[in-house]
Design a protein around this motif. Structure first.
Motif, PDB file in Angstrom:
ATOM      1  N   THR A 129      47.469 -11.376 115.132  1.00  0.00           N
ATOM      2  CA  THR A 129      46.947 -11.357 116.494  1.00  0.00           C
ATOM      3  C   THR A 129      45.488 -10.955 116.458  1.00  0.00           C
ATOM      4  N   LYS A 130      44.860 -10.985 117.628  1.00  0.00           N
ATOM      5  CA  LYS A 130      43.423 -10.754 117.714  1.00  0.00           C
ATOM      6  C   LYS A 130      43.110  -9.887 118.921  1.00  0.00           C
ATOM      7  N   GLY A 131      42.011  -9.156 118.840  1.00  0.00           N
ATOM      8  CA  GLY A 131      41.557  -8.345 119.951  1.00  0.00           C
ATOM      9  C   GLY A 131      40.047  -8.384 120.078  1.00  0.00           C
ATOM     10  N   ARG A 132      39.576  -8.416 121.318  1.00  0.00           N
ATOM     11  CA  ARG A 132      38.150  -8.338 121.618  1.00  0.00           C
ATOM     12  C   ARG A 132      37.873  -8.628 123.087  1.00  0.00           C
ATOM     13  N   PHE A 133      38.696  -9.494 123.719  1.00  0.00           N
ATOM     14  CA  PHE A 133      38.368  -9.993 125.043  1.00  0.00           C
ATOM     15  C   PHE A 133      39.421  -9.706 126.116  1.00  0.00           C
TER      16      PHE A 133
ATOM     17  N   GLY B 214      35.798  -3.838 129.900  1.00  0.00           N
ATOM     18  CA  GLY B 214      35.113  -2.992 128.930  1.00  0.00           C
ATOM     19  C   GLY B 214      35.197  -3.506 127.511  1.00  0.00           C
ATOM     20  N   ALA B 215      35.558  -4.774 127.354  1.00  0.00           N
ATOM     21  CA  ALA B 215      35.731  -5.342 126.011  1.00  0.00           C
ATOM     22  C   ALA B 215      34.463  -5.194 125.180  1.00  0.00           C
ATOM     23  N   SER B 216      34.644  -4.761 123.929  1.00  0.00           N
ATOM     24  CA  SER B 216      33.517  -4.595 123.018  1.00  0.00           C
ATOM     25  C   SER B 216      34.078  -4.327 121.624  1.00  0.00           C
ATOM     26  N   LEU B 217      33.173  -4.124 120.693  1.00  0.00           N
ATOM     27  CA  LEU B 217      33.587  -3.716 119.353  1.00  0.00           C
ATOM     28  C   LEU B 217      33.287  -2.250 119.095  1.00  0.00           C
TER      29      LEU B 217
ATOM     30  N   GLN C  64      42.834  -9.428 113.685  1.00  0.00           N
ATOM     31  CA  GLN C  64      41.531 -10.073 113.624  1.00  0.00           C
ATOM     32  C   GLN C  64      40.648  -9.649 114.795  1.00  0.00           C
ATOM     33  N   LEU C  65      39.395  -9.375 114.503  1.00  0.00           N
ATOM     34  CA  LEU C  65      38.404  -9.158 115.549  1.00  0.00           C
ATOM     35  C   LEU C  65      38.029 -10.529 116.084  1.00  0.00           C
ATOM     36  N   HIS C  66      38.236 -10.753 117.386  1.00  0.00           N
ATOM     37  CA  HIS C  66      38.220 -12.101 117.947  1.00  0.00           C
ATOM     38  C   HIS C  66      36.817 -12.673 118.131  1.00  0.00           C
ATOM     39  N   GLY C  67      35.803 -11.849 118.037  1.00  0.00           N
ATOM     40  CA  GLY C  67      34.444 -12.353 118.192  1.00  0.00           C
ATOM     41  C   GLY C  67      33.435 -11.244 117.997  1.00  0.00           C
TER      42      GLY C  67
ATOM     43  N   GLY D 269      40.926  -9.263 109.457  1.00  0.00           N
ATOM     44  CA  GLY D 269      40.048 -10.409 109.363  1.00  0.00           C
ATOM     45  C   GLY D 269      39.170 -10.498 110.595  1.00  0.00           C
ATOM     46  N   VAL D 270      38.386 -11.564 110.671  1.00  0.00           N
ATOM     47  CA  VAL D 270      37.491 -11.787 111.805  1.00  0.00           C
ATOM     48  C   VAL D 270      37.665 -13.212 112.304  1.00  0.00           C
ATOM     49  N   SER D 271      37.148 -13.457 113.502  1.00  0.00           N
ATOM     50  CA  SER D 271      37.203 -14.785 114.096  1.00  0.00           C
ATOM     51  C   SER D 271      35.910 -15.050 114.844  1.00  0.00           C
ATOM     52  N   ASN D 272      35.331 -16.224 114.623  1.00  0.00           N
ATOM     53  CA  ASN D 272      34.112 -16.655 115.327  1.00  0.00           C
ATOM     54  C   ASN D 272      32.884 -15.821 115.001  1.00  0.00           C
TER      55      ASN D 272
END
Length: 333
Positions: free
Chosen positions: A80-84, A88-91, A116-119, A146-149
């Motif tokens: 799965t992925k998280g970021r958005f 308050g979405a951020s890294l 995965q970090l989504h962006g 992992g990462v994405s985009n």
């Protein structure tokens, strides 16, 4: 289904991954569970979802499927992925800490196999996220990260920082890559390969353009993704209704006929065997679409077909620095 290792230190995954983005939107739960059954029955092992797919519905649907299929959790890898997904979405570390806990709750599991970090985040450096990635692996919330985009330089930097600080290795990057979107070959794919990452790629049919359903000088049928696409999207008709795109599609149709497959299957096979690629992520709005994609899981195009598609789809080389790099990289005294 053929298995490939995800990067230098990741798990073995099936040649095709499955993407659950349509769950909670175009695909209802009954159809979603049928798709997941079909994917697992075909030997697929990697399911990819995200906290913002269907505002969390995709994760819930996948979680209920896992819970209703005894023994299947041991046979599939859950990503799965998280970021958005939230305000308050951020890294900043505080945000993904909240996001991964919410994802685990929706999925009904204590651990995902790949988080995965989504962006990227232009307000917060990748340095800030290293501790978080180490933390979730150390706490057993994720087996791998992992990462994405992400741009190539950030992939390289994050991989280096994790290694220097004793964190878990990055095992993957998830990117868009297909016959109509090859710019990632300039920096992103090489950066991942150099850092020991595997590549998961989404959009292998180019939002439907490579399935053969669209025709030159004929507007897309009502109800199709391209017909519904907004003017600003990459798949919008006015952006891709060009001689260059139709040349790729014409060649793809001919290659598909020669191999006795559909254009979409030929497009999947081409990108699945590109250098640095571990697995395309196949998604669908219907079970029939998914079964058609899965039928290409063992398909490898012949060398002549690969060369033809690679040549006809080659994007023009951007000006500086890439045209200069092409010229001087082959100079030797």
């Amino acid at each position: 289904m053929e298995a490939r290792q995800l990067g230098g230190s990741g798990p073995a995954v099936s040649r095709f991954a499955f993407g659950a983005m349509t769950f909670g939107g175009d695909t209802d739960e009954a159809a979603a569970h049928e798709m997941l059954d079909a994917y697992a029955d075909a030997g697929g092992t990697l399911i990819d979802t995200a906290d913002n797919y269907g505002n969390g519905t995709s994760e819930r649907v996948v979680g209920r499927w896992l819970n209703s299929r005894p023994g299947v959790r041991e046979r599939v890898l859950l990503a799965t992925k998280g970021r958005f997904g939230y305000p308050g979405a951020s890294l900043t570390p505080a945000y993904p800490r909240r996001a991964i806990d919410a994802s685990l709750a929706r999925l009904g599991v204590d651990q995902v196999d790949l988080y995965q970090l989504h962006g990227p985040d232009d307000e917060h450096r990748v340095d800030e996220i290293v501790e978080f990635l180490a933390e979730i692996v150390g706490a057993g919330k994720a087996r791998h990260v992992g990462v994405s985009n992400f741009p190539g330089w950030q992939v390289a930097k994050l991989a280096r920082l994790l290694a220097e600080r004793g964190g878990p290795p990055l095992v993957s990057q998830r990117i868009q890559y297909n016959l109509l979107a090859r710019a990632v070959e300039w920096e992103v794919v090489p950066a991942g390969v150099d850092a020991g990452l595997g590549t998961l790629l989404y959009g292998p049919p180019a939002q439907g353009w490579l399935t053969g359903k669209y025709r030159r000088d004929r507007r897309p049928p009502a109800g199709t993704r391209v017909a519904q696409a907004g003017e600003q999207t990459s798949e919008a008709w006015h952006r891709r209704d060009t001689d260059e795109v139709w040349s790729v599609i014409d060649a793809l149709r001919e290659v598909a006929r020669a191999h006795g497959v559909t254009p979409g299957q030929a497009a999947l096979a081409w990108v699945a065997d590109r250098p640095g690629v571990t697995a395309p992520i196949v998604g669908a709005r219907t079970v029939a679409q998914l079964r058609e994609s899965l039928a290409a899981a063992a398909l490898h195009l012949d060398g002549e077909a690969i060369a033809r598609l690679t040549e006809v789809s080659a994007p023009p080389t951007p000006n500086y620095p890439y045209q200069m790099i092409e010229r001087i990289a082959g100079w030797h005294g």
